[in-house]
Design an enzyme around this catalytic site. Structure first.
Site, PDB file in Angstrom:
ATOM      1  N   ARG A 124       1.578  46.560  31.434  1.00 14.25           N
ATOM      2  CA  ARG A 124       2.077  45.451  32.262  1.00 14.25           C
ATOM      3  C   ARG A 124       1.501  44.061  31.391  1.00 14.25           C
ATOM      4  O   ARG A 124       0.953  43.076  31.809  1.00 14.25           O
ATOM      5  CB  ARG A 124       1.542  45.289  33.570  1.00 14.25           C
ATOM      6  CG  ARG A 124       2.073  46.316  34.503  1.00 14.25           C
ATOM      7  CD  ARG A 124       1.693  46.170  35.904  1.00 14.25           C
ATOM      8  NE  ARG A 124       2.215  47.216  36.457  1.00 14.25           N
ATOM      9  CZ  ARG A 124       1.794  47.702  37.907  1.00 14.25           C
ATOM     10  NH1 ARG A 124       0.853  47.180  38.511  1.00 14.25           N
ATOM     11  NH2 ARG A 124       2.427  48.474  38.543  1.00 14.25           N
ATOM     12  N   CYS A 143      10.854  27.825  23.895  1.00 17.96           N
ATOM     13  CA  CYS A 143      11.727  28.653  23.143  1.00 17.96           C
ATOM     14  C   CYS A 143      11.323  30.253  22.828  1.00 17.96           C
ATOM     15  O   CYS A 143      11.763  31.142  23.429  1.00 17.96           O
ATOM     16  CB  CYS A 143      12.117  28.101  21.726  1.00 17.96           C
ATOM     17  SG  CYS A 143      13.057  26.435  21.996  1.00 17.96           S
TER      18      CYS A 143
END
Length: 265
Positions: A124, A143
């Site tokens: 994770r 982005c």
């Protein structure tokens, strides 16, 4: 031989030849392809283009501003002689709640480093800049918005997920920045740099960049003859926040010259 140029320019040619022509928020049409990716073994190569000059130090200033200074204040970046965010700077001097702001808000870098040190097989290990509640208050929504981290055989691997990539201007910077980030974080947690995988949802070339990139593609045979550059960092530094520009050096970088392109805002 520069495998970075080979992968990057192969995709560039594919975008030009097979890309979908469309308009977008900037008003400058693009040719785009979905779901492109590149992968580099950082043990054998550093992914910086040789077919054109890439401003390495400028790229590193920006990534340190985001990940080390965890800042959204463009004026801090300007003091370092970097002006890549000038076009998006608001009246208060910031880019809103974007990029470094999100790393700092949730202490994401500190948590990543701690997990890499104490639980390296954790599945994770994700740093995300895509915070839905803060998106409206960002001058530019990120982005390169997510990194996923993995440890294998003493090596640190990183996958960069990018929603949108300006292939001519932005992507060459992103390649350099996140490959360098892998080196820096690997060093402070006692690992070696491993795989860097770059995944792009929307890889596009602006219409006014096409001819310039075509000329860059013609440079590929010559670029492949150039030696692979090498990244050297100060391995004595074990605190990510103490790295300086002087601790990060690109060795034996040769390129085929500057290709100027106009940024689409």
């Amino acid at each position: 031989m520069s495998r970075a140029d080979l992968q990057y320019l192969t995709i560039a040619r594919n975008i030009i030849d097979n890309g979908y022509y469309s308009n977008n928020r900037t008003g400058i049409p693009t040719y785009k392809l979905p779901h492109q990716f590149m992968q580099f073994d950082l043990q054998t190569e550093f992914p910086i283009l040789c077919s054109k000059h890439v401003a390495f130090k400028t790229a590193i200033k920006e990534i340190l501003w985001i990940w080390q200074k965890q800042s959204n204040d463009v004026r801090e970046l300007q003091k370092m002689g970097c002006h890549v965010w000038d076009e998006w700077m608001r009246e208060d001097g910031t880019i809103g709640k974007a990029y470094g702001y999100q790393i700092k808000k949730y202490h994401q870098l500190d948590k990543l480093i701690e997990t890499l040190k104490t639980d390296p097989q954790n599945r994770r290990m994700i740093v995300s800049l895509w915070n839905i509640e803060d998106l409206p208050d960002m001058a530019l929504q990120p982005c390169a918005y997510q990194t996923l981290w993995d440890v294998n055989n003493g090596k640190l691997n990183c996958m960069l997920v990018q929603r949108s990539a300006d292939w001519g201007l932005g992507c060459p910077f992103n390649m350099v920045q996140y490959a360098t980030l892998v080196y820096l974080i690997a060093n402070v947690v006692g690992l070696k740099p491993g795989l860097f995988t770059h995944v792009i949802n929307n890889a596009h070339i602006y219409e006014n960049h096409v001819d310039i990139i075509k000329s860059q593609i013609k440079r590929l045979p010559e670029a492949l003859k150039l030696p692979n550059p090498r990244l050297e960092i100060n391995t004595y530094i074990k605190d990510f926040y103490k790295y300086t520009l002087d601790d990060i050096n690109l060795v034996n970088y040769q390129d085929l010259g500057i290709l100027k392109m106009q940024v689409a805002v």
